[in-house]
Design a protein around this motif. Structure first.
Motif, PDB file in Angstrom:
ATOM      1  N   UNK A  48      29.855  76.647  21.207  1.00 38.13           N
ATOM      2  CA  UNK A  48      31.170  77.279  21.183  1.00 38.13           C
ATOM      3  C   UNK A  48      32.020  77.024  22.398  1.00 38.13           C
ATOM      4  N   UNK A  49      31.660  76.033  23.219  1.00 40.23           N
ATOM      5  CA  UNK A  49      32.441  75.712  24.430  1.00 40.23           C
ATOM      6  C   UNK A  49      32.643  76.950  25.291  1.00 40.23           C
ATOM      7  N   UNK A  50      31.543  77.661  25.538  1.00 44.28           N
ATOM      8  CA  UNK A  50      31.616  78.913  26.298  1.00 44.28           C
ATOM      9  C   UNK A  50      32.014  78.654  27.747  1.00 44.28           C
ATOM     10  N   UNK A  51      32.772  79.587  28.305  1.00 42.63           N
ATOM     11  CA  UNK A  51      33.117  79.574  29.729  1.00 42.63           C
ATOM     12  C   UNK A  51      32.466  80.785  30.368  1.00 42.63           C
ATOM     13  N   UNK A  52      31.756  80.552  31.465  1.00 43.23           N
ATOM     14  CA  UNK A  52      31.049  81.639  32.138  1.00 43.23           C
ATOM     15  C   UNK A  52      31.640  81.904  33.517  1.00 43.23           C
ATOM     16  N   UNK A  60      35.952  81.251  25.570  1.00 45.83           N
ATOM     17  CA  UNK A  60      35.737  79.889  25.121  1.00 45.83           C
ATOM     18  C   UNK A  60      36.904  79.030  25.576  1.00 45.83           C
ATOM     19  N   UNK A  61      36.608  77.773  25.896  1.00 40.93           N
ATOM     20  CA  UNK A  61      37.680  76.868  26.312  1.00 40.93           C
ATOM     21  C   UNK A  61      38.565  76.475  25.143  1.00 40.93           C
ATOM     22  N   UNK A  62      38.190  76.883  23.926  1.00 41.82           N
ATOM     23  CA  UNK A  62      38.947  76.531  22.728  1.00 41.82           C
ATOM     24  C   UNK A  62      39.879  77.646  22.259  1.00 41.82           C
ATOM     25  N   UNK A  63      39.743  78.852  22.813  1.00 41.51           N
ATOM     26  CA  UNK A  63      40.494  80.010  22.341  1.00 41.51           C
ATOM     27  C   UNK A  63      41.266  80.635  23.492  1.00 41.51           C
ATOM     28  N   UNK A  64      42.562  80.830  23.302  1.00 43.88           N
ATOM     29  CA  UNK A  64      43.384  81.449  24.330  1.00 43.88           C
ATOM     30  C   UNK A  64      43.105  82.935  24.474  1.00 43.88           C
ATOM     31  N   UNK A  65      43.476  83.457  25.624  1.00 47.05           N
ATOM     32  CA  UNK A  65      43.316  84.880  25.883  1.00 47.05           C
ATOM     33  C   UNK A  65      44.621  85.447  26.411  1.00 47.05           C
ATOM     34  N   UNK A  66      44.784  86.754  26.224  1.00 40.75           N
ATOM     35  CA  UNK A  66      45.967  87.431  26.756  1.00 40.75           C
ATOM     36  C   UNK A  66      45.645  88.022  28.125  1.00 40.75           C
ATOM     37  N   UNK A 158      46.592  80.264  18.886  1.00 39.42           N
ATOM     38  CA  UNK A 158      45.442  80.546  19.755  1.00 39.42           C
ATOM     39  C   UNK A 158      45.248  79.474  20.829  1.00 39.42           C
ATOM     40  N   UNK A 159      46.281  78.696  21.122  1.00 34.79           N
ATOM     41  CA  UNK A 159      46.158  77.575  22.046  1.00 34.79           C
ATOM     42  C   UNK A 159      45.659  78.047  23.418  1.00 34.79           C
ATOM     43  N   UNK A 160      44.556  77.484  23.919  1.00 33.96           N
ATOM     44  CA  UNK A 160      44.033  77.902  25.222  1.00 33.96           C
ATOM     45  C   UNK A 160      44.711  77.178  26.387  1.00 33.96           C
ATOM     46  N   UNK A 202      47.462  62.031  23.466  1.00 33.11           N
ATOM     47  CA  UNK A 202      47.805  63.408  23.760  1.00 33.11           C
ATOM     48  C   UNK A 202      48.602  63.548  25.042  1.00 33.11           C
ATOM     49  N   UNK A 203      48.638  64.774  25.553  1.00 33.24           N
ATOM     50  CA  UNK A 203      49.379  65.089  26.767  1.00 33.24           C
ATOM     51  C   UNK A 203      48.458  65.784  27.769  1.00 33.24           C
ATOM     52  N   UNK A 204      48.768  65.712  29.063  1.00 29.17           N
ATOM     53  CA  UNK A 204      47.989  66.456  30.060  1.00 29.17           C
ATOM     54  C   UNK A 204      48.055  67.953  29.771  1.00 29.17           C
ATOM     55  N   UNK A 205      46.963  68.654  30.015  1.00 27.50           N
ATOM     56  CA  UNK A 205      46.901  70.086  29.740  1.00 27.50           C
ATOM     57  C   UNK A 205      46.210  70.828  30.875  1.00 27.50           C
ATOM     58  N   UNK A 206      46.433  72.130  30.906  1.00 27.04           N
ATOM     59  CA  UNK A 206      45.764  73.019  31.860  1.00 27.04           C
ATOM     60  C   UNK A 206      45.160  74.163  31.053  1.00 27.04           C
ATOM     61  N   UNK A 207      43.850  74.359  31.160  1.00 28.64           N
ATOM     62  CA  UNK A 207      43.197  75.463  30.463  1.00 28.64           C
ATOM     63  C   UNK A 207      43.438  76.747  31.248  1.00 28.64           C
TER      64      UNK A 207
END
Length: 222
Positions: A48-52, A60-66, A158-160, A202-207
């Motif tokens: 799930x591409x978890x971030x710790x 997850x690096x795939x799901x945005x957060x508020x 949900x863009x991260x 694609x384009x450069x991105x920042x998680x």
């Protein structure tokens, strides 16, 4: 009659054997093989591409957060917590959806056309908020500085990731709110900017989540 019964029984037994074999192959062996290969070659993506952070999973690096302040009495929409980098607008499927504010029951775009009155109002309001929130005593955001991803939600809602331009736009505010030198925050953004896939796609991105975790560590060291 006997031949008919025998033939029927033989066909049923053949069908049952095929069912059992296919069940074992496609329902047990194949999933185990795919899972094993995925865990061996791509364990991060397979899980799930978890971030710790601090030894626990924070997203997850795939799901945005508020990154919002707690709701005040009478508020329906929380205000952004401006000490954090903010992601893209979270309109998702709209205000009547269960997917507002990055809730993961459904995902999808607003499906509103470019000349839709509601969408135009959302974009104008979002642009005004970006200008207001990111202007400081020493730095004023101009309307032309606001990139598209700062005022529009993604196809999934949900863009991260955000663009480097939107991250740069927030640097002055982040530095002021956290008592950090602007140069340190700019360096943090550069370090967490991912380039184009294979150098040209694609384009450069920042998680945003990864950037905010790094911001937390930077503030702790300062």
């Amino acid at each position: 009659m006997n031949n008919s019964v025998t033939n029927t029984a033989r066909l049923l037994w053949a069908g049952l054997r095929a069912l059992l074999v296919l069940t074992v192959v496609t329902g047990i062996l194949y999933p185990l093989a795919v899972t094993g290969v995925a865990q061996g070659l791509f364990p991060g993506k397979a899980n799930g591409s978890e971030i710790k952070a601090d030894g626990r999973v924070v997203g997850s690096s795939l799901i945005g957060q508020a990154y919002n302040l707690p709701l005040k009495k009478g508020q329906e929409t929380p205000e952004p917590d401006l000490k954090w980098f903010q992601g893209r607008p979270q309109n998702g499927l709209g205000t009547n959806s269960v997917n507002t504010q990055y809730k993961l029951i459904l995902s999808g775009a607003t499906n509103r056309s470019g000349d839709n009155a509601d969408l135009i109002k959302w974009v104008k309001d979002a642009k005004a908020a970006v200008i207001k929130d990111n202007s400081t005593a020493d730095y004023k955001v101009k309307p032309s500085d606001v990139p598209a991803d700062a005022v529009t939600s993604s196809g999934s809602g949900l863009d991260p990731d955000i663009s480097p331009e939107y991250a740069d736009l927030q640097v002055q505010r982040i530095a002021e709110k956290n008592g950090l030198p602007v140069a340190q925050v700019q360096k943090l953004v550069r370090e967490h900017t991912d380039g184009r896939f294979l150098g040209f796609m694609g384009e450069p991105t920042v998680n945003v989540l990864e950037l905010n975790i790094a911001l937390t560590e930077l503030v702790a060291r300062s």
